[in-house]
Design an enzyme around this catalytic site. Structure first.
Site, mmCIF file in Angstrom:
data_model
loop_
_atom_site.group_PDB
_atom_site.id
_atom_site.type_symbol
_atom_site.label_atom_id
_atom_site.label_comp_id
_atom_site.label_asym_id
_atom_site.label_seq_id
_atom_site.Cartn_x
_atom_site.Cartn_y
_atom_site.Cartn_z
ATOM 1 N N GLY A 197 0.840 -1.187 0.000
ATOM 2 C CA GLY A 197 0.000 0.000 0.000
ATOM 3 C C GLY A 197 0.877 1.239 0.000
ATOM 4 O O GLY A 197 1.990 1.237 -0.526
ATOM 5 N N ARG A 198 0.378 2.319 0.629
ATOM 6 C CA ARG A 198 1.146 3.560 0.653
ATOM 7 C C ARG A 198 2.516 3.362 1.296
ATOM 8 O O ARG A 198 3.547 3.754 0.758
ATOM 9 C CB ARG A 198 0.386 4.643 1.424
ATOM 10 C CG ARG A 198 -0.886 5.175 0.768
ATOM 11 C CD ARG A 198 -1.391 6.348 1.585
ATOM 12 N NE ARG A 198 -2.657 6.884 1.117
ATOM 13 C CZ ARG A 198 -3.841 6.552 1.606
ATOM 14 N NH1 ARG A 198 -3.919 5.660 2.582
ATOM 15 N NH2 ARG A 198 -4.954 7.089 1.129
ATOM 16 N N ARG A 248 -2.775 -8.457 -1.921
ATOM 17 C CA ARG A 248 -4.005 -9.093 -2.402
ATOM 18 C C ARG A 248 -4.205 -8.854 -3.886
ATOM 19 O O ARG A 248 -4.660 -9.736 -4.617
ATOM 20 C CB ARG A 248 -5.218 -8.554 -1.637
ATOM 21 C CG ARG A 248 -5.341 -9.077 -0.227
ATOM 22 C CD ARG A 248 -6.645 -8.626 0.406
ATOM 23 N NE ARG A 248 -6.743 -7.172 0.457
ATOM 24 C CZ ARG A 248 -7.830 -6.518 0.829
ATOM 25 N NH1 ARG A 248 -8.927 -7.198 1.167
ATOM 26 N NH2 ARG A 248 -7.851 -5.195 0.868
ATOM 27 N N THR A 302 6.751 -2.867 11.184
ATOM 28 C CA THR A 302 6.360 -1.532 11.653
ATOM 29 C C THR A 302 4.870 -1.306 11.429
ATOM 30 O O THR A 302 4.412 -0.166 11.449
ATOM 31 C CB THR A 302 7.155 -0.443 10.900
ATOM 32 O OG1 THR A 302 6.950 -0.610 9.490
ATOM 33 C CG2 THR A 302 8.640 -0.524 11.209
ATOM 34 N N ARG A 347 1.515 -3.824 12.356
ATOM 35 C CA ARG A 347 0.728 -4.246 13.507
ATOM 36 C C ARG A 347 1.277 -5.572 14.018
ATOM 37 O O ARG A 347 1.533 -6.493 13.245
ATOM 38 C CB ARG A 347 -0.757 -4.407 13.143
ATOM 39 C CG ARG A 347 -1.509 -3.096 12.971
ATOM 40 C CD ARG A 347 -1.673 -2.366 14.291
ATOM 41 N NE ARG A 347 -2.451 -1.145 14.170
ATOM 42 C CZ ARG A 347 -1.944 0.059 13.938
ATOM 43 N NH1 ARG A 347 -0.643 0.207 13.777
ATOM 44 N NH2 ARG A 347 -2.733 1.111 13.857
ATOM 45 N N GLU A 405 0.470 -5.139 22.786
ATOM 46 C CA GLU A 405 0.989 -3.861 23.289
ATOM 47 C C GLU A 405 0.144 -3.334 24.454
ATOM 48 O O GLU A 405 -1.076 -3.486 24.431
ATOM 49 C CB GLU A 405 0.986 -2.827 22.152
ATOM 50 C CG GLU A 405 2.006 -3.108 21.078
ATOM 51 C CD GLU A 405 2.086 -1.975 20.058
ATOM 52 O OE1 GLU A 405 1.690 -0.836 20.384
ATOM 53 O OE2 GLU A 405 2.528 -2.231 18.937
ATOM 54 N N HIS A 456 6.908 1.400 19.387
ATOM 55 C CA HIS A 456 5.852 1.864 18.469
ATOM 56 C C HIS A 456 6.070 3.346 18.128
ATOM 57 O O HIS A 456 5.166 4.175 18.277
ATOM 58 C CB HIS A 456 4.471 1.661 19.087
ATOM 59 C CG HIS A 456 3.366 1.604 18.070
ATOM 60 N ND1 HIS A 456 2.237 0.848 18.229
ATOM 61 C CD2 HIS A 456 3.215 2.223 16.868
ATOM 62 C CE1 HIS A 456 1.436 0.993 17.183
ATOM 63 N NE2 HIS A 456 2.022 1.831 16.332
ATOM 64 N N GLY A 469 7.353 4.387 14.994
ATOM 65 C CA GLY A 469 7.572 4.530 13.563
ATOM 66 C C GLY A 469 7.025 5.810 12.966
ATOM 67 O O GLY A 469 7.591 6.367 12.033
#
Length: 328
Positions: free
Chosen positions: A159-160, A181, A241, A243, A272, A290, A292
């Protein structure tokens, strides 16, 4: 929405410019202590608010949504992820959910690339020597890592952020592979020299470094389970980075401790803020809290998106970052 200024409850402290602008526009209640909401406090907020502004660490499930007051009509989440909210239940109760996509892309990709470079080059071990005063001086055989250029990088989720990682990786001479996908547009593949793998299993068996950049959904929970992790080379490195829930953390930990994987760089964790204690202290694992997307610029832009989503909704229009059923 009520005719008066909407009651907006924010669950954590946000950058000062964001809070100041919210105070100008809305009847806002800020969490001055910045302590995470307990379940009881979250239920109270849901019962009193017209609009709730939670963060990605606030779990808003079906049980909590059942306690929402009649005036709650928008959950304007501060973060790009939305797996922490039971969106389907919220929509069924006529509560819209928004997020803040796009603004964290470059920051997260930077941190991903930092881990891709740091783990194979044993940066953590080098830093530990210096900080503990144990450096005996330069030696030809000391702390030898692996060259990054020429290695095969597999991106899980193009993705992005995955695409931004691919752009950086190309600049460092990595050979980019990806599983998604859907195959991305040919011009995107061409720009970064990326090879698409329809089969995740086949890609995992061939790469040297894996970057996890897909969201957490029911379909990606433990996507990297023990079976899939065992397909990877024992010399491979895993970087996450995105989930923590995408990886079976117990399986990953066992393999790292057994030498079945060479190393890992983890900025996110399955439970977490708890971190598997067996990960702590491993010399071949770099753990980050966490962070990033933790840049001043990114956090302010996130807040600006939240404000735009709220203001658009209050003005009677569809928020630009509404989470739609097709995205679940």
């Amino acid at each position: 929405m009520p005719a008066h200024s909407p009651k907006v409850i924010v669950t954590r402290r946000l950058p000062e410019p964001v809070e100041a602008r919210m105070r100008e526009l809305f009847d806002v209640e800020i969490n001055e202590t910045d302590e995470p909401f307990t379940r009881e406090r979250m239920a109270d907020a849901l019962g009193r608010a017209d609009i709730l502004v939670p963060t990605v660490t606030d779990r808003i499930d079906k049980g909590l949504l059942a306690q929402a007051g009649p005036d709650l009509r928008l959950i304007a989440s501060y973060g790009s992820g939305f797996d922490h909210v039971d969106v389907a239940t919220a929509l069924a109760r006529n509560i819209l959910v928004t997020n803040t996509p796009g603004v964290l892309t470059e920051d997260t990709a930077d941190m991903t690339m930092a881990l891709i470079l740091a783990v194979p080059r044993r940066v953590k071990e080098g830093m530990a020597q210096m900080q503990e005063g144990d450096w005996p001086g330069w030696s030809p055989m000391a702390l030898m890592g692996n060259r990054v250029g020429g290695k095969k990088l597999g991106i899980l989720g193009m993705g992005r952020i995955g695409t931004a990682v691919a752009r950086r990786a190309k600049g460092f001479g990595l050979e980019v592979h990806y599983h998604n996908r859907r195959r991305v547009r040919p011009e995107v593949e061409e720009a970064v020299g990326a090879t698409w793998w329809e089969s995740l299993d086949q890609m995992l068996a061939r790469i040297d470094i894996l970057s996890v950049n897909c969201p957490h959904t029911p379909g990606t929970f433990h996507l990297l389970n023990a079976r899939r992790l065992k397909l990877m080379k024992p010399t491979a490195v895993v970087v996450n980075t995105s989930r923590g829930e995408v990886i079976d953390e117990n399986a990953l930990t066992r393999m790292l401790r057994a030498g079945e994987l060479a190393g890992a760089g983890l900025d996110v964790f399955e439970r977490e803020p708890a971190v598997n204690p067996r990960l702590l202290g491993l010399p071949n694992v770099m753990l980050l809290p966490h962070m990033g997307s933790a840049t001043i610029e990114g956090r302010v832009e996130m807040g600006e998106k939240v404000i735009i989503n709220i203001k658009t909704f209050v003005d009677g229009h569809r928020p630009p970052d509404q989470v739609l059923p097709s995205m679940l």
